[in-house]
Design a protein around this motif. Structure first.
Motif, PDB file in Angstrom:
ATOM      1  N   SER A  36       0.845  -1.211   0.000  1.00 54.98           N
ATOM      2  CA  SER A  36       0.000   0.000   0.000  1.00 54.98           C
ATOM      3  C   SER A  36       0.872   1.250   0.000  1.00 54.98           C
ATOM      4  N   PRO A  37       1.612   1.495  -1.094  1.00 55.66           N
ATOM      5  CA  PRO A  37       2.569   2.609  -1.099  1.00 55.66           C
ATOM      6  C   PRO A  37       1.929   3.989  -0.951  1.00 55.66           C
ATOM      7  N   MET A  38       0.713   4.177  -1.494  1.00 53.57           N
ATOM      8  CA  MET A  38       0.081   5.495  -1.396  1.00 53.57           C
ATOM      9  C   MET A  38      -0.340   5.789   0.045  1.00 53.57           C
ATOM     10  N   ILE A  39      -0.926   4.793   0.706  1.00 56.64           N
ATOM     11  CA  ILE A  39      -1.332   4.982   2.103  1.00 56.64           C
ATOM     12  C   ILE A  39      -0.112   5.201   2.984  1.00 56.64           C
ATOM     13  N   MET A  40       0.948   4.433   2.742  1.00 57.64           N
ATOM     14  CA  MET A  40       2.160   4.587   3.536  1.00 57.64           C
ATOM     15  C   MET A  40       2.786   5.956   3.322  1.00 57.64           C
ATOM     16  N   SER A  41       2.719   6.457   2.101  1.00 56.73           N
ATOM     17  CA  SER A  41       3.238   7.802   1.833  1.00 56.73           C
ATOM     18  C   SER A  41       2.479   8.838   2.650  1.00 56.73           C
ATOM     19  N   MET A  42       1.164   8.681   2.732  1.00 54.77           N
ATOM     20  CA  MET A  42       0.348   9.606   3.524  1.00 54.77           C
ATOM     21  C   MET A  42       0.749   9.557   4.996  1.00 54.77           C
ATOM     22  N   ILE A  43       0.975   8.350   5.520  1.00 54.07           N
ATOM     23  CA  ILE A  43       1.348   8.197   6.928  1.00 54.07           C
ATOM     24  C   ILE A  43       2.724   8.802   7.190  1.00 54.07           C
ATOM     25  N   LYS A  44       3.673   8.529   6.294  1.00 58.00           N
ATOM     26  CA  LYS A  44       5.036   9.048   6.477  1.00 58.00           C
ATOM     27  C   LYS A  44       5.047  10.564   6.535  1.00 58.00           C
ATOM     28  N   PHE A  45       4.357  11.194   5.588  1.00 56.91           N
ATOM     29  CA  PHE A  45       4.366  12.658   5.564  1.00 56.91           C
ATOM     30  C   PHE A  45       3.557  13.246   6.709  1.00 56.91           C
ATOM     31  N   ALA A  46       2.458  12.588   7.078  1.00 56.16           N
ATOM     32  CA  ALA A  46       1.660  13.084   8.196  1.00 56.16           C
ATOM     33  C   ALA A  46       2.501  13.146   9.475  1.00 56.16           C
ATOM     34  N   ILE A  47       3.360  12.150   9.662  1.00 52.76           N
ATOM     35  CA  ILE A  47       4.192  12.107  10.873  1.00 52.76           C
ATOM     36  C   ILE A  47       5.438  12.976  10.732  1.00 52.76           C
ATOM     37  N   LEU A  48       6.226  12.716   9.691  1.00 55.24           N
ATOM     38  CA  LEU A  48       7.540  13.353   9.584  1.00 55.24           C
ATOM     39  C   LEU A  48       7.454  14.832   9.221  1.00 55.24           C
ATOM     40  N   ALA A  49       6.601  15.174   8.262  1.00 50.49           N
ATOM     41  CA  ALA A  49       6.505  16.579   7.861  1.00 50.49           C
ATOM     42  C   ALA A  49       5.905  17.427   8.978  1.00 50.49           C
ATOM     43  N   THR A  50       4.942  16.868   9.706  1.00 53.48           N
ATOM     44  CA  THR A  50       4.374  17.606  10.839  1.00 53.48           C
ATOM     45  C   THR A  50       5.423  17.816  11.921  1.00 53.48           C
ATOM     46  N   MET A  51       6.244  16.788  12.149  1.00 50.78           N
ATOM     47  CA  MET A  51       7.344  16.943  13.098  1.00 50.78           C
ATOM     48  C   MET A  51       8.309  18.033  12.640  1.00 50.78           C
ATOM     49  N   GLY A  52       8.556  18.078  11.327  1.00 53.63           N
ATOM     50  CA  GLY A  52       9.433  19.108  10.776  1.00 53.63           C
ATOM     51  C   GLY A  52       8.878  20.498  11.006  1.00 53.63           C
ATOM     52  N   GLU A  53       7.575  20.646  10.831  1.00 50.75           N
ATOM     53  CA  GLU A  53       6.958  21.955  11.063  1.00 50.75           C
ATOM     54  C   GLU A  53       6.982  22.324  12.545  1.00 50.75           C
ATOM     55  N   ALA A  54       6.786  21.331  13.398  1.00 52.79           N
ATOM     56  CA  ALA A  54       6.865  21.605  14.841  1.00 52.79           C
ATOM     57  C   ALA A  54       8.272  22.058  15.218  1.00 52.79           C
ATOM     58  N   LEU A  55       9.273  21.412  14.622  1.00 51.87           N
ATOM     59  CA  LEU A  55      10.660  21.804  14.876  1.00 51.87           C
ATOM     60  C   LEU A  55      10.924  23.206  14.330  1.00 51.87           C
ATOM     61  N   GLY A  56      10.373  23.486  13.149  1.00 49.76           N
ATOM     62  CA  GLY A  56      10.507  24.831  12.586  1.00 49.76           C
ATOM     63  C   GLY A  56       9.848  25.868  13.468  1.00 49.76           C
ATOM     64  N   SER A  57       8.690  25.523  14.025  1.00 52.87           N
ATOM     65  CA  SER A  57       7.996  26.430  14.936  1.00 52.87           C
ATOM     66  C   SER A  57       8.815  26.679  16.199  1.00 52.87           C
ATOM     67  N   ARG A  58       9.503  25.644  16.658  1.00 54.32           N
ATOM     68  CA  ARG A  58      10.363  25.790  17.842  1.00 54.32           C
ATOM     69  C   ARG A  58      11.465  26.808  17.576  1.00 54.32           C
ATOM     70  N   ILE A  59      12.036  26.746  16.374  1.00 56.84           N
ATOM     71  CA  ILE A  59      13.095  27.685  16.006  1.00 56.84           C
ATOM     72  C   ILE A  59      12.532  29.092  15.839  1.00 56.84           C
ATOM     73  N   LYS A  60      11.338  29.174  15.257  1.00 56.40           N
ATOM     74  CA  LYS A  60      10.743  30.469  14.933  1.00 56.40           C
ATOM     75  C   LYS A  60      10.175  31.172  16.154  1.00 56.40           C
ATOM     76  N   SER A  61       9.454  30.430  17.001  1.00 49.81           N
ATOM     77  CA  SER A  61       8.715  31.070  18.091  1.00 49.81           C
ATOM     78  C   SER A  61       9.128  30.610  19.479  1.00 49.81           C
ATOM     79  N   GLY A  62       9.959  29.549  19.537  1.00 52.87           N
ATOM     80  CA  GLY A  62      10.338  29.012  20.839  1.00 52.87           C
ATOM     81  C   GLY A  62       9.387  27.948  21.344  1.00 52.87           C
ATOM     82  N   GLU A  63       8.284  27.696  20.624  1.00 49.32           N
ATOM     83  CA  GLU A  63       7.300  26.696  21.009  1.00 49.32           C
ATOM     84  C   GLU A  63       7.103  25.701  19.870  1.00 49.32           C
ATOM     85  N   TYR A  64       6.950  24.427  20.212  1.00 49.08           N
ATOM     86  CA  TYR A  64       6.695  23.419  19.189  1.00 49.08           C
ATOM     87  C   TYR A  64       5.281  23.538  18.625  1.00 49.08           C
ATOM     88  N   THR A  65       4.316  23.756  19.498  1.00 48.94           N
ATOM     89  CA  THR A  65       2.921  23.869  19.051  1.00 48.94           C
ATOM     90  C   THR A  65       2.277  25.087  19.715  1.00 48.94           C
TER      91      THR A  65
END
Length: 231
Positions: A36-65
């Motif tokens: 199920s490569p399409m479903i797995m792609s959705m799961i990977k990005f939902a987890i990893l890209a969201t983590m990346g944005e949280a990390l970016g937010s930490r750098i930008k504002s000092g808070e993860y969320t």
């Protein structure tokens, strides 16, 4: 490093270590990824890209969320984008190979399917170039619109599904930063070479590597946001 940083690291280790240390976990992942490569792609990005944005937010504002961040709405949007990114991988890989064949590179399929050579590197670069030039700006702008919409609606799931004021959001994007940094610098200087590496990998690892690269995207967008505030 504070307590929130330690919690973030602990969550990341909890997610990834079982697949590295426990063979049955990895085998289950590999099997589902194959079937199920399409479903797995959705799961990977939902987890990893969201983590990346949280990390970016930490750098930008000092808070993860921070307030209005919208962890679950962002994960949902990234799942949809993950589907579109996997779709782009399929389309641009096949399309680029057909284009190079049309342009006279008769052995393009054999070269790309074989081991590492200068020819395979050239093909991988071409796939990356066409995908990031044609699809990349559209995906990044779509993400910017959804990101702004999530913030404007309070970071809630109900807000995510409310009417998106696309024209208003597009008018208020800092296009100087979006063009001069996100498009003109990050695409040729980072995404072209990064996705060239992606397309050199075996197919089953391409989306996973790209999903890890989305952490870098979160950092790039955080930098862009800071630049936008300083204009």
């Amino acid at each position: 490093m504070n307590r929130k940083d330690l919690i973030f690291i602990l969550i990341a280790l909890t997610i990834f270590l079982p697949f590295i240390l426990i063979n049955s976990f990895y085998q289950a992942y590999a099997s589902f990824n194959h079937d199920s490569p399409m479903i797995m792609s959705m799961i990977k990005f939902a987890i990893l890209a969201t983590m990346g944005e949280a990390l970016g937010s930490r750098i930008k504002s000092g808070e993860y969320t921070p307030s209005g961040f919208g962890l679950f709405p962002r994960a949902f949007v990234w799942a949809i984008l993950g589907f579109s990114i996997k779709l782009a991988f399929v389309i641009f890989t096949a399309g680029t190979i057909d284009f190079l064949l049309f342009m006279g590179m008769d052995n393009v399929k054999e070269v790309y399917a074989g081991g590492f050579t200068a020819g395979k590197l050239f093909i991988a670069f071409c796939i990356s170039f066409f995908m990031n030039t044609i699809f990349g700006p559209v995906m990044m702008t779509t993400h910017k619109v959804s990101d702004t919409h999530i913030f404007l609606t309070g970071g809630t799931m109900s807000g995510l599904f409310s009417r998106i004021k696309v024209s208003e959001i597009l008018k208020n994007i800092n296009w100087d930063v979006q063009w001069n940094f996100v498009f003109k610098k990050s695409i040729p200087l980072f995404w072209y070479p990064a996705h060239t590496i992606t397309f050199l990998l075996p197919q089953e690892y391409q989306v996973l590597f790209a999903a890890f690269l989305s952490i870098a995207l979160g950092l790039i967008l955080a930098i862009a946001s800071v630049k936008g505030r300083n204009k």
